[in-house]
Design an enzyme around this catalytic site. Structure first.
Site, PDB file in Angstrom:
ATOM      1  N   SER A 173      45.666  35.782  37.125  1.00 43.00           N
ATOM      2  CA  SER A 173      46.067  35.147  38.383  1.00 43.00           C
ATOM      3  C   SER A 173      45.039  34.146  38.909  1.00 43.00           C
ATOM      4  CB  SER A 173      46.310  36.214  39.438  1.00 43.00           C
ATOM      5  OG  SER A 173      47.038  37.259  38.889  1.00 43.00           O
ATOM      6  N   ARG A 190      39.065  27.135  37.344  1.00 43.43           N
ATOM      7  CA  ARG A 190      38.091  27.644  38.323  1.00 43.43           C
ATOM      8  C   ARG A 190      38.496  29.035  38.757  1.00 43.43           C
ATOM      9  NH1 ARG A 190      40.973  24.491  41.860  1.00 43.43           N
ATOM     10  NH2 ARG A 190      39.891  22.661  41.097  1.00 43.43           N
ATOM     11  N   ASP A 201      50.441  35.125  37.703  1.00 43.16           N
ATOM     12  CA  ASP A 201      51.214  36.187  38.361  1.00 43.16           C
ATOM     13  C   ASP A 201      52.488  35.670  39.035  1.00 43.16           C
ATOM     14  OD1 ASP A 201      49.656  34.876  40.235  1.00 43.16           O
ATOM     15  OD2 ASP A 201      48.979  36.677  41.279  1.00 43.16           O
TER      16      ASP A 201
HETATM   17  C1  BGC Z   1      45.168  31.757  42.128  1.00 46.96           C
HETATM   18  C2  BGC Z   1      46.553  31.725  41.537  1.00 46.96           C
HETATM   19  C3  BGC Z   1      47.280  33.030  41.817  1.00 46.96           C
HETATM   20  C4  BGC Z   1      47.242  33.343  43.310  1.00 46.96           C
HETATM   21  C5  BGC Z   1      47.945  34.636  43.661  1.00 46.96           C
HETATM   22  C6  BGC Z   1      45.213  32.182  43.590  1.00 46.96           C
HETATM   23  O1  BGC Z   1      43.927  32.335  44.088  1.00 46.96           O
HETATM   24  O2  BGC Z   1      44.556  30.500  42.021  1.00 46.96           O
HETATM   25  O3  BGC Z   1      46.500  31.482  40.149  1.00 46.96           O
HETATM   26  O4  BGC Z   1      48.603  32.915  41.382  1.00 46.96           O
HETATM   27  O5  BGC Z   1      45.908  33.404  43.744  1.00 46.96           O
HETATM   28  O6  BGC Z   1      47.376  35.717  43.023  1.00 46.96           O
END
Ligand code: BGC
Length: 494
Positions: free
Chosen positions: A158, A173, A212
């Protein structure tokens, strides 16, 4: 002056200061229109721009190589692993082919030192993930360890990843607190695979990498009884998956012809193979990193610059997601203290309870208790703040704190409506079918547990460009366990 009079005047001063803060957190319908229009423009720009590196400041709009959506008839037994902001989950998922599934899982809280310590390496993190995977296999499927056949695993990761195929992607990142430097630019599938093998599990193949939100979207499509071939008619179309939890983000299907950033060869191959759409991971947490339109208070600037692990990035997320709601309130309270209008019994800032002085020590869960407190004298709020922060409060202070909490959560939910309204507008989803009703699969602690969050999103949708008529066509559905099942679905087609 009498004691009561002094008391009332102090409250009036506090109340005035709080009203000014609340005003700064208010979003009008005009602002929602402006933000939605800018979001649509940022989506279009992001689909055309190739750069997916740590310096890129636009909306990432990452192609995921998922070109179809499940309809609930899929079958199979798969493994899934899910690294989120708070937990790591390993699951085995049995898709039963009738919108139903069964799932065994092991959830582990990510150890604080992996999140907080600056010297942690990729090997330490992925070694930990592989050891938890082994613990799960030992407990639930020891027979797999003797397996000659390969077992497919879908990996929900995620964080923003530059995806080059369904099964590979390099980390752009970290967000949500991770800081491990040597993972940047590395392929996270290879890292996980390497450590699974080092732990004696070469039979597990990580065949799919999914954000996610993509997992949530796919799993919602699989589970929704309104979707697909098993029901007599198409009733409601699933159009996106989104997360409002520790972080926030969303994914939706875009026409391949619009994804200009895909290498021409890939685009042509997909089109020739009859694929028309691809799922895009918007990474909307990074919406408007240049702060051209996002509402910005001095607290937002401080949190981003002084207290966050990725200053200058994910600025939308820092106004919306669960990781930041408590931190916003903490910053406001410390500021009001500095102005001399609250917690006056403390002689100096150093004397304030330690937790009030410590970044991220005020959890968003506390706000959820205060939000709906209707007890006499706001006793629930008193207890919640006392227990979590060791901070005693007067009734007047609690009245004002509740106002602040409601202003912070409302801004979060109103902002949350912006990408939803924008995606519905850009895809024209509300006008596609006869009734134009759409389902949105949502997951995450805030949307699931924060009282009234979904109704506040709905209020904002009605004020947004889709208007009350559009808002009535939107079904915000909770897609529980979305990411595990979604990763399994990705692994199935890999
Ligand atoms: C991330 C995403 C993720 C979201 C929810 C964000 O900080 O960059 O990739 O889908 O959080 O978990």
């Amino acid at each position: 002056m009498s004691f009561d009079k002094v008391h009332q005047e102090k409250h009036a001063v506090l109340s005035k200061a709080v009203d000014e803060v609340c005003e700064a957190f208010t979003l009008t319908s005009e602002k929602l229109h402006e933000l939605t229009d800018f979001f649509v423009a940022s989506m279009e720009k992001g689909l055309g721009e190739e750069k997916e590196d740590a310096e890129y400041r636009g909306l990432p709009m990452i192609p995921t190589y998922v070109t179809g959506l499940p309809n609930g008839t899929e079958n199979g037994m798969l493994l899934a692993a899910d690294l989120g902001g708070t937990n790591f989950r390993v699951c085995s998922v049995e898709l039963q082919g009738n919108h139903k599934f069964s799932l065994l899982q092991m959830k582990s809280k990510i150890p604080e030192e992996l999140l907080e310590d600056d010297s942690v390496t990729s090997d330490q993190l992925f070694g930990y993930l592989a050891r938890r995977t082994l613990a799960f296999i030992n407990k639930h499927h020891p027979e797999y360890l003797q397996n000659k056949e390969k077992l497919k695993l879908g990996f929900t990761f995620s964080y923003p990843v530059d995806q080059t195929s369904l099964s590979s992607g390099t980390l752009i990142r970290w967000t949500k607190g991770f800081k491990i430097k040597d993972t940047l630019g590395e392929d996270v599938v290879q890292l996980y695979q390497k450590h699974l093998e080092a732990q004696g599990m070469p039979m597990i193949r990580v065949v799919a990498l999914a954000n996610d939100t993509v997992g949530t979207f796919l799993s919602h499509c699989y589970c929704s009884e309104n979707n697909g071939s098993l029901t007599s008619g198409e009733i409601v179309e699933p159009v996106m998956g989104c997360i409002f939890g520790t972080g926030t983000n969303g994914a939706y299907m875009e026409k391949i012809e619009n994804i200009k950033k895909l290498p021409e060869k890939v685009r042509q191959e997909l089109l020739q193979a009859g694929k028309t759409h691809m799922c895009i991971n918007t990474e909307w947490g990074s919406f408007d990193n240049d702060l051209k339109h996002l509402p910005t208070t001095r607290y937002d600037i401080d949190i981003d610059q002084k207290f966050s692990s990725n200053p200058g990035f994910h600025l939308f997320e820092k106004r919306v997601s669960g990781m930041f709601l408590g931190e916003i309130l903490r910053n406001v309270l410390v500021d009001l203290y500095r102005k001399g209008v609250i917690f006056r019994q403390y002689p100096s800032e150093e004397a304030l309870p330690h937790r009030l002085r410590t970044p991220f020590d005020l959890s968003s869960e506390v706000l959820s208790h205060i939000e709906i407190d209707d007890s006499s004298q706001l006793r629930e709020t008193e207890l919640s703040i006392l227990q979590s922060m060791r901070l005693p409060t007067t009734h007047e202070e609690r009245i004002e704190i509740q106002k602040l909490v409601r202003a912070i959560s409302r801004r979060s939910a109103y902002l949350a409506a912006v990408p939803i309204a924008a995606i519905l507008t850009k895809t024209d989803a509300l006008n596609k079918r006869y009734h134009g009703e759409v389902e949105i699969g949502c997951d995450g602690s805030v949307v699931e547990y924060y009282p009234g969050f979904r109704s506040m999103i709905r209020h904002a949708l009605a004020l947004s460009p889709i208007g009350p008529e559009g808002e009535r066509k939107v079904h915000l559905c909770i897609a529980k366990d979305g990411s595990g099942v979604g990763a399994a679905l990705c692994a199935l087609v890999a």
